[in-house]
Design a protein around this motif. Structure first.
Motif: not given
Length: 413
Positions: A57-63, A233-246, A264-269
């Motif tokens: 996650k720290d590496a991503l912050k530098e990109r 990433e924008q939500l601080g590695w938290e998930m919204p409760d619901v996603i409405f997708y067209p 989840e597999a790489i341990g980010f969430i």
């Protein structure tokens, strides 16, 4: 950090193979593929243990803040194959007035209209074209309701790949014009998008082009999954409760569901997932019908019609993947009528100043409907996807005028 670091610095790559989404059989990476032997979409698989060791996650912050920041989880191996027109991180826009009005929790719009060619189709097509370049493809063809064709034309032209594009006859003129202007050969067809898709499929052998139709090649999913990586990433590695997708072809919904599993597999969430809601129009709702009938596949929707042309897809090759994601997430599929879509578009623009496309407006209409019928609660934080800039679509006329040669009654203005 330079603004183009993600496009110029080589990073380790972790693609291991491709996998049939239905049968699970393996296919070689770094070779040209369309569908699997079973006629189903192919999914890109990664050495996720390797990604976990290589990416932090720290590496991503530098990109730089663009979709190429997630290179370890993307299929393009060399920077020389990346085709880019500036795929920025798209903003999250809160709708506080409407949240208060509805008495619900936070409403967030991910505004994909900020991407090149003005829609989220840029994500999928930049990946498909970059991989086409890497694999030596010289001619790409696709059916489109408008925005996908514009994205393919732009990216392919930028790297010298020829494009031929077919769209329904009633595709908005702005879309047809931008496709042509950006270097493609575009044809109007007296039919719907799946009729256009048949022409692309039949011409594959005869014309020698590569079929870039939705989910008929492996890489558009990988581009679209960056929506899921990005919002997490924008939500601080938290998930919204619901996603409405067209949902038309559903590439983005499928891609995001894949992204969450990889994160989840790489341990980010953690294990928490948002409920995925497939939003369709009442005049073209094959996924809703299949969801309600409990089936894994969605038969063709006859006489498809809606003002939200981007979700006017009568039959999707990835229907089972859409329905699996919806059901695994404990979500649902919902259809909204055109009059509700129009009303939602007007309400969001007038209340919040955010101009949605019709497909994006459908997600707000679906949220309203779901809140009213109890499928989402007032405590649920929801994410709505606006998939294109509203400036591409017809806007209401303004009829008020002033005659500068006459006295102006400023009290009435």
């Amino acid at each position: 950090m330079k603004d183009n670091d993600n496009l110029t610095i080589e990073r380790p790559t972790f693609v291991t193979h491709l996998e049939c989404a239905m049968e699970g059989d393996r296919y070689e990476a770094d070779q040209i593929h369309n569908l699997s032997k079973a006629g189903k979409p192919l999914l890109v698989r990664y050495d996720l243990a390797g990604v976990k060791n290589a990416l932090t996650k720290d590496a991503l912050k530098e990109r730089p803040a663009d979709m190429w920041r997630y290179r370890e989880l993307l299929p393009v191996r060399k920077v020389t194959d990346i085709v880019s027109l500036g795929e920025v991180t798209t903003p999250l826009i809160r709708l506080p007035k409407l949240a208060k009005k509805l008495g619900g929790a936070e409403i967030i719009v991910k505004d994909e209209g900020r991407l090149p060619t003005g829609s989220f189709k840029a994500r999928g097509l930049v990946m498909a074209v970059s991989m086409g370049k890497a694999l030596g493809i010289k001619h790409m063809a696709m059916p489109t309701n408008g925005n996908a064709g514009a994205a393919l034309a732009a990216y392919a032209t930028s790297c010298g790949i020829k494009t031929t594009i077919f769209c329904p006859a009633d595709t908005p003129e702005v879309n047809v014009s931008e496709i042509e202007l950006q270097g493609a050969t575009v044809y109007r067809v007296n039919g719907l998008i799946d009729d256009c898709g048949k022409i692309v499929g039949e011409g594959k052998a005869k014309a020698g082009w590569f079929d870039t139709s939705t989910l008929k090649e492996p890489y558009r999913i990988e581009g679209k999954k960056t929506m899921g990586l990005e919002l997490a990433e924008q939500l601080g590695w938290e998930m919204p409760d619901v996603i409405f997708y067209p949902t038309g072809g559903g590439t983005g919904l499928i891609g995001m569901w894949k992204a969450f599993a990889e994160l989840e597999a790489i341990g980010f969430i953690g294990a928490k997932r948002p409920r995925m809601v497939a939003v369709q129009a009442s005049g073209c709702a094959p996924m809703v019908r299949a969801f309600e009938n409990g089936t894994e596949h969605a038969p063709r929707w006859e006489d498809a019609h809606t003002i939200a042309s981007g979700i006017r897809v009568p039959q999707a090759v990835g229907d089972f993947l859409i329905l699996r994601a919806v059901r695994e997430s404990k979500g649902f599929a919902i259809a909204v009528p055109d009059e509700k879509i129009s009303a939602a578009l007007n309400e969001v623009a007038r209340e919040e100043g955010l101009l949605l496309c019709p497909e994006g407006a459908a997600t707000y209409a679906a949220y309203q409907q779901s809140l009213a019928d109890g499928r989402v609660t007032k405590n649920d934080r929801v994410m709505l996807f606006n998939c294109a800039t509203g400036l591409k679509y017809p806007l209401p006329p303004v009829t008020r005028t002033l005659d500068r040669h006459q006295p102006i009654d400023y009290a009435k203005l």
